[in-house]
Enzyme design. Structure first.
Site, PDB file in Angstrom:
ATOM      1  N   ASN A 124      -5.562  -2.079  -1.103  1.00  0.00           N
ATOM      2  CA  ASN A 124      -4.886  -1.072  -0.297  1.00  0.00           C
ATOM      3  C   ASN A 124      -5.404   0.280  -0.789  1.00  0.00           C
ATOM      4  OD1 ASN A 124      -3.155   0.667   0.976  1.00  0.00           O
ATOM      5  ND2 ASN A 124      -1.267  -0.214   0.144  1.00  0.00           N
ATOM      6  N   ARG A 165      -5.528  -3.690   3.570  1.00  0.00           N
ATOM      7  CA  ARG A 165      -4.500  -3.054   4.391  1.00  0.00           C
ATOM      8  C   ARG A 165      -5.161  -1.883   5.114  1.00  0.00           C
ATOM      9  NH1 ARG A 165       1.285  -0.562   2.461  1.00  0.00           N
ATOM     10  NH2 ARG A 165       1.968   0.041   4.540  1.00  0.00           N
ATOM     11  N   HIS A 221       4.216   0.124   9.202  1.00  0.00           N
ATOM     12  CA  HIS A 221       4.909  -0.784   8.278  1.00  0.00           C
ATOM     13  C   HIS A 221       4.942  -2.214   8.821  1.00  0.00           C
ATOM     14  CE1 HIS A 221       7.214   2.802   6.359  1.00  0.00           C
ATOM     15  NE2 HIS A 221       6.227   2.425   5.572  1.00  0.00           N
ATOM     16  N   ARG A 234       8.039  13.426   4.130  1.00  0.00           N
ATOM     17  CA  ARG A 234       7.787  13.622   5.568  1.00  0.00           C
ATOM     18  C   ARG A 234       9.092  13.901   6.307  1.00  0.00           C
ATOM     19  NH1 ARG A 234       4.643   8.144   6.410  1.00  0.00           N
ATOM     20  NH2 ARG A 234       4.480   7.965   4.158  1.00  0.00           N
ATOM     21  N   GLU A 252       4.000  -6.874   1.156  1.00  0.00           N
ATOM     22  CA  GLU A 252       2.906  -6.603   2.099  1.00  0.00           C
ATOM     23  C   GLU A 252       1.595  -7.232   1.626  1.00  0.00           C
ATOM     24  OE1 GLU A 252       4.486  -2.733   1.548  1.00  0.00           O
ATOM     25  OE2 GLU A 252       4.115  -2.195   3.636  1.00  0.00           O
TER      26      GLU A 252
END
Ligand code: ADP
Length: 419
Positions: free
Chosen positions: A9, A93, A181, A241, A383
């Protein structure tokens, strides 16, 4: 030599990695870690599956300025620990698969070109994901690589969940709500199908609450809607964010206050959310420990917006059977979970305080037979494990066993279950 899958990732200044042994067609975690601070203050930390430190090293910034070098140093750093493993495939990813890629794909020149063209949709992430693919291609020539997308799980949304109220040509140009996600939601969907098939078949809201936060409405294990949209800025507030914001604010900042596009971008991505509101930290633990009123206010706002989205997504599905909390905040922040759920009794959500305090797998209070109570679960996401499973299914990797070994049958099953 046993076969292994490497999952990468790659971000702007970091590469996270996890190595899985291929055992009877299933991924078994072997070690994981990350190289952080690429180009600044590089730091490699790797641990085995029992959390024992395998590598902990720092370099002067200029020594590790890009991903190719970082991956080489990662492999050197964990080399002794994986000497007995043959890396037979690599999973990546990748944040954006665009409007079309609804499944993982084997990386080749044409795919790389396509992903490069999508970089404009995710300029802060996609180029770094591609740098990870490039680094792996150089380090492991000939080893098959599979790109797994954060957007893919959401590609079957109904049109009204994916579109903006703009003239249709904007949708055709790719200006639409993609959702992110997805690998986390897909993992939760599979995990729920294994443990609670009745719930998995029903209406579920999954709240992936981490540094990046979003929620997903799932029915029958498929995504119907998500709080994130065209970018990973939309929806609920996050560590840094802003979450949902009136687009008129952006016009005002740029047209009336003279802010540049770059300054607005830096504000919305890097200095908003929990950190921007509190002026203290983006980390929920630090905010909970702080006695500054701004810290408490930021947490209250976060809980309010998450609660609102749970209601909105339940409405999108016409009701709710289960609510699943996952990721760093969802799995650990008890007080915040309690605050999010308080006020959702009208939906049938009632939390058992002791279970919530204990981070129990089920935190809802027991309902009476026949009532419309919602099961509220706390479940770790994985993940990287999801990517490893995709690699196995996409490449049709068989069990690491000799012919006739009973494990082969299990391997076939695992392959098709995810296909
Ligand atoms: P990322 O989106 O970077 O993968 P994570 O899912 O790891 O993020 O979530 C990180 C966040 O989880 C931290 O910033 C922190 O706010 C929160 N968190 C982690 N552990 C705890 C804890 N024990 N209590 C409260 N919050 C926690």
């Amino acid at each position: 030599m046993s076969k292994a899958i490497l999952v990468l990732n790659a971000g702007s200044s970091s590469i996270k990695f996890e190595l899985f042994r291929l055992v009877h067609g299933e991924p078994e975690p072997e070690l994981s870690g990350q190289m952080e601070g690429i180009g600044a203050a590089p730091h490699l930390l790797a641990r085995d599956s029992h959390r024992k430190v395998l590598a902990d090293r720092r370099w002067p910034g200029p020594d590790v300025s890009e991903h190719v070098k970082a991956l080489a140093l990662i492999m050197d750093g964990i080399g002794p620990a994986i000497a007995e493993h043959e890396i037979v495939a690599i999973g990546h990813r990748v944040v954006h698969g665009g409007p079309d890629l609804a499944e993982p794909v084997v990386v080749d020149a044409a795919v790389t070109e396509k992903l490069r063209a999508l970089a404009a949709l995710a300029p802060l992430h996609q180029p770094h994901n591609l740098a990870g693919i490039d680094a792996a291609t150089r380090r492991f020539p000939g080893v098959p690589q599979v790109a797994c997308f954060d957007t893919a799980f959401h590609r079957h949304h109904p049109w009204e969940a994916d579109t903006f109220a703009l003239p249709p040509e904007f949708y055709a140009r790719g200006i639409r709500r993609y959702g992110f996600h997805g690998l986390s939601y897909e993992y939760i969907a599979h995990s729920l199908a294994e443990t609670d098939p009745d719930l998995a078949a029903g209406r579920v809201v999954v709240a992936h609450l981490g540094n990046g936060s979003s929620l997903c409405a799932m029915r029958g294990g498929r995504s119907l809607d998500s709080t994130m949209g065209f970018t990973a800025l939309d929806g609920v507030p996050m560590g840094t964010r802003c979450g949902q914001i009136d687009p008129g604010v952006l016009l005002h900042l740029m047209q009336e206050e003279g802010m540049s596009a770059g300054a607005v971008s830096a504000l919305l991505y890097g200095n908003s959310g929990l950190r921007g509101m509190s002026g203290v930290s983006q980390d929920v633990r630090a905010l909970s420990a702080s006695d500054r009123p701004e810290a408490a206010a930021a947490l209250r706002y976060y809980a309010y917006r998450v609660r609102r989205e749970i209601g909105a997504l339940a409405a999108a599905m016409g009701g709710l059977d289960a609510l699943v909390f996952t990721a760093g905040i969802g799995e650990n922040a008890r007080d915040l979970r309690g605050e999010i759920c308080a006020g959702l009794e009208f939906l049938g959500i009632r939390i058992d305080a002791a279970r919530n305090e204990a981070n129990a797998p089920v935190i809802s209070a027991d309902g009476t037979p026949g009532d419309a109570s919602v099961r509220v679960l706390v479940r770790p996401t994985d993940e990287e494990g999801m990517i490893a499973r995709h690699v196995i299914a996409t490449l049709g990797l068989q069990a690491d066993a000799s012919p006739g070994d009973p494990g082969n049958a299990k391997s076939q099953k695992a392959g098709t279950a995810l296909g």
